[in-house]
Each structure stands twice: as structure tokens, then as C-alpha cells.
Motif scaffolding. Structure first.
Motif, PDB file in Angstrom:
ATOM      1  N   LYS A   1       0.899  -1.433   0.170  1.00 33.97           N
ATOM      2  CA  LYS A   1      -0.240  -0.132  -0.434  1.00 33.97           C
ATOM      3  C   LYS A   1       0.617   1.293   0.150  1.00 33.97           C
ATOM      4  O   LYS A   1       1.574   1.441   0.683  1.00 33.97           O
ATOM      5  CB  LYS A   1      -0.569   0.499   1.069  1.00 33.97           C
TER       6      LYS A   1
ATOM      7  N   LEU B   1       1.221   3.912 -12.304  1.00 31.54           N
ATOM      8  CA  LEU B   1       0.549   4.811 -11.656  1.00 31.54           C
ATOM      9  C   LEU B   1      -0.935   4.266 -12.120  1.00 31.54           C
ATOM     10  O   LEU B   1      -1.850   4.497 -12.196  1.00 31.54           O
ATOM     11  CB  LEU B   1       0.246   5.712 -11.081  1.00 31.54           C
TER      12      LEU B   1
ATOM     13  N   ASP C   1      -3.705   1.847 -13.286  1.00 30.81           N
ATOM     14  CA  ASP C   1      -4.916   0.161 -12.613  1.00 30.81           C
ATOM     15  C   ASP C   1      -4.733  -1.321 -13.698  1.00 30.81           C
ATOM     16  O   ASP C   1      -4.448  -0.837 -15.136  1.00 30.81           O
ATOM     17  CB  ASP C   1      -6.177   0.385 -12.634  1.00 30.81           C
TER      18      ASP C   1
ATOM     19  N   PHE D   1      -3.305  -4.311  -9.249  1.00 36.40           N
ATOM     20  CA  PHE D   1      -3.056  -2.939  -9.192  1.00 36.40           C
ATOM     21  C   PHE D   1      -3.912  -1.883  -9.028  1.00 36.40           C
ATOM     22  O   PHE D   1      -4.202  -1.715 -10.456  1.00 36.40           O
ATOM     23  CB  PHE D   1      -1.174  -2.653  -8.747  1.00 36.40           C
ATOM     24  N   SER D   2      -3.911  -1.194  -8.320  1.00 34.33           N
ATOM     25  CA  SER D   2      -5.148   0.150  -8.910  1.00 34.33           C
ATOM     26  C   SER D   2      -5.312   0.895  -7.730  1.00 34.33           C
ATOM     27  O   SER D   2      -4.809   0.870  -6.063  1.00 34.33           O
ATOM     28  CB  SER D   2      -6.652  -0.878  -8.582  1.00 34.33           C
ATOM     29  N   ARG D   3      -5.618   1.874  -8.313  1.00 44.49           N
ATOM     30  CA  ARG D   3      -5.963   3.690  -7.277  1.00 44.49           C
ATOM     31  C   ARG D   3      -7.181   3.662  -6.728  1.00 44.49           C
ATOM     32  O   ARG D   3      -8.982   3.112  -6.640  1.00 44.49           O
ATOM     33  CB  ARG D   3      -6.294   4.437  -7.911  1.00 44.49           C
ATOM     34  N   GLU D   4      -7.740   3.575  -5.242  1.00 42.47           N
ATOM     35  CA  GLU D   4      -9.185   3.928  -4.457  1.00 42.47           C
ATOM     36  C   GLU D   4      -9.268   5.308  -5.066  1.00 42.47           C
ATOM     37  O   GLU D   4      -9.299   6.204  -5.591  1.00 42.47           O
ATOM     38  CB  GLU D   4      -8.206   3.765  -2.948  1.00 42.47           C
TER      39      GLU D   4
ATOM     40  N   ARG E   1      -4.053   7.221  -3.517  1.00 40.92           N
ATOM     41  CA  ARG E   1      -3.927   5.668  -2.084  1.00 40.92           C
ATOM     42  C   ARG E   1      -3.813   4.474  -3.530  1.00 40.92           C
ATOM     43  O   ARG E   1      -5.077   4.359  -4.304  1.00 40.92           O
ATOM     44  CB  ARG E   1      -4.656   5.593  -1.107  1.00 40.92           C
ATOM     45  N   TYR E   2      -2.805   3.778  -3.534  1.00 39.58           N
ATOM     46  CA  TYR E   2      -3.220   2.627  -4.798  1.00 39.58           C
ATOM     47  C   TYR E   2      -2.200   1.461  -3.997  1.00 39.58           C
ATOM     48  O   TYR E   2      -1.340   1.115  -2.042  1.00 39.58           O
ATOM     49  CB  TYR E   2      -1.701   2.637  -5.474  1.00 39.58           C
ATOM     50  N   ASN E   3      -3.080   0.207  -4.100  1.00 38.93           N
ATOM     51  CA  ASN E   3      -3.304  -1.064  -3.436  1.00 38.93           C
ATOM     52  C   ASN E   3      -2.378  -1.826  -4.558  1.00 38.93           C
ATOM     53  O   ASN E   3      -3.174  -2.006  -5.253  1.00 38.93           O
ATOM     54  CB  ASN E   3      -4.218  -1.242  -2.895  1.00 38.93           C
TER      55      ASN E   3
END
Length: 282
Positions: free
Chosen positions: A170, A212, A214, A226-229, A235-237
């Protein structure tokens, strides 16, 4: 007057007959013929026997080599009896499929991250569950004006046997360059996580993370996300997990369980010396 001489036959002793010499000559000739016939018969077999016994050297003999030894008879071919299910077509209830396995243990994965400059903790049991093992890394940066503080959180989680369940990252408000690409010190985390399992078909994931974007890729039981909230754009997870979901995948996983097969040797933990060392926890 002298007495009258007796006749010649009167001088021979009485009772002894005289055998003429011709008889003996004929007897010797007869015996010679019989002996010669015996010796010369059967291709002079008896004569050769006498010659070899007394060593007269009348004949020359060919030395015959001993007969070759008989070769051992080959063993009959072994018969193999296949079970009936080996020749029957597979059914849907028993079908399996290709399934990935972790080529590296959790402890070795944590060591690879540390070798790359990500100072994770040691692989150990989690405080909330003794059956869960993990290592993690956490770093928080300074908070900028009107911005969230940048932070990085990395965790590798698995079981007591060292099998990895998933790896998560994260990042909040990550540093980028002028082109909007992720800072190399942070990108290094994803490079290690994607390279160590040696799953080479996820070739687009690293480029998407660098920019960056998704991305979600699945294949043979592994899943990379890999995705952006949505509610927090800064925030990226990231999640890398391996889980058998379909019936064939579960059958394959159960068949190749570590309870039956020896574990595969772990690959050598390597780091790329050409990459700059990322920032570690302060």
C-alpha cells in the motif's frame, strides 16, 4: 660186421609231431592282416589312438579350439499391467489443470526484499495468530502542504511451513518524476515481488505500476492487482496472491501437496546492482 643202421624216421622221438614252417608263415600273415584291418578301419581311428598314446608322431593333428561358451539366455521381458483408469478417457469430475506454485518461501522472499534495501522484519509468527507467519515493512514520510503524508506499507504473509499466501503493498501519495512515473526506489519493491516467484507471463504488470495505471492479471491460479482507491486517488493498493479457485485447480493443488511431494529447491535470491537503492525506514 657193423650193425645195420636204423632208418631215418626211426631216430625221431616218439610222440612229437613236426609243424612245418609254412604254417607259421601263414599264421603270421593272417594275424598281420587282421591287425592291419583293425588299425586301418574307421579312418585309422585305432591307429591314431595308438600313435597319440605312445607318441610315435606318425600323424599331424589339428588343434581345435574349445567350443564357444553358450551365451546366457536373455531374461523374458517384464510385463507391466496398467490400471484400468490409465487407459480410460478423463472425465470432468477428475480433470485437472495447470496450476502455479510458489518457487520461493516466505522467509526467502523477505530476505530478497532486504537484500534490495527494503528492510522488512524477519519471517515470524504473527501476533494475532500463531499459525500465520509474516514479515512487513513500513515507512512514513513528511507531510506536505495540503497533501497526505507519503507512506509505504509492505507485507508478505503465509503459513508456518513457509508457503506464501499473498503479498500486499500500500503506497500513499508516492513520489513521482516529471513524467508522472513512480519513483525508482518505490518501484524496486514491485520489481522484487514480481521477479522472485519467476512467473514471467505477467509482463505488463510492472509497466502499469510504473505509470500508476490500474491493472489486473490472472493466470493459472495467480492473481495480480494494482489499483487506485476510488475515494482516495492518492492511495494505491497492490496484491499478489495464489489461490486455487476452480475444481480442476483444487484437484491439482491437492495432488501436488507438499505432504506427498518433496518441496522444490528455492531459487537463488538475487538483486540487480544496476538499480539505485531505495529509501529504507528511518
Amino acid at each position: 660186421m657193423p650193425e645195420n643202421p636204423l632208418p631215418a624216421y626211426a631216430k625221431q622221438p616218439v610222440g612229437k609231431s613236426r609243424i612245418p614252417a609254412i604254417f607259421w608263415l601263414l599264421l603270421m600273415m593272417s594275424l598281420s592282416l587282421v591287425i592291419g584291418t583293425v588299425l586301418l578301419s574307421n579312418d585309422m581311428k585305432h591307429l591314431r589312438t595308438i600313435d597319440r598314446y605312445f607318441g610315435f608322431g606318425l600323424f599331424s593333428y589339428e588343434i581345435k579350439p574349445p567350443p564357444p561358451k553358450a551365451l546366457p539366455r536373455p531374461a523374458p521381458p517384464a510385463s507391466v499391467r496398467l490400471p484400468l483408469h490409465a487407459t480410460e478417457p478423463a472425465t470432468a469430475q477428475t480433470a485437472s489443470t495447470f496450476l502455479r506454485t510458489w518457487r520461493i518461501s516466505g522467509a526467502a522472499m523477505c530476505a530478497a526484499l532486504r537484500n534490495a534495501g527494503i528492510q522488512t522484519s524477519e519471517w515470524a509468527a504473527a501476533s494475532f495468530n500463531a499459525n500465520t507467519f509474516e514479515c512487513f515493512f513500513e515507512h512514513s514520510g513528511k507531510r506536505g502542504k495540503d497533501q497526505l503524508p507519503s507512506s509505504i506499507f509492505v507485507i508478505v504473509r503465509g503459513d508456518a511451513a513457509g508457503t506464501i499466501n499473498n503479498m500486499r503493498v500500500k503506497i500513499v501519495n508516492p513520489e513521482t518524476d516529471q513524467n508522472g512515473q513512480l519513483d525508482p526506489s518505490i518501484l524496486r519493491i514491485f520489481e522484487v515481488m514480481l521477479r522472485q516467484p519467476q512467473w514471467l507471463d505477467f509482463h505488463e504488470a510492472l509497466d502499469a505500476i510504473k505509470n500508476l495505471r490500474d491493472i489486473k492479471e490472472d493466470g493459472f491460479g495467480a492473481s495480480i492487482t494494482f489499483s487506485r482507491e476510488v475515494l482516495n486517488p492518492d492511495r494505491y493498493n497492490f496484491t499478489l496472491s495464489l489461490d486455487a479457485t476452480s475444481g480442476p485447480q483444487k484437484r491439482t493443488r491437492n495432488y501436488f501437496s507438499d505432504r506427498i511431494w518433496l518441496p522444490s529447491p528455492e531459487p537463488t535470491v538475487e538483486t540487480d546492482p544496476t538499480q539505485p537503492a531505495p529509501a529504507s525506514a528511518q
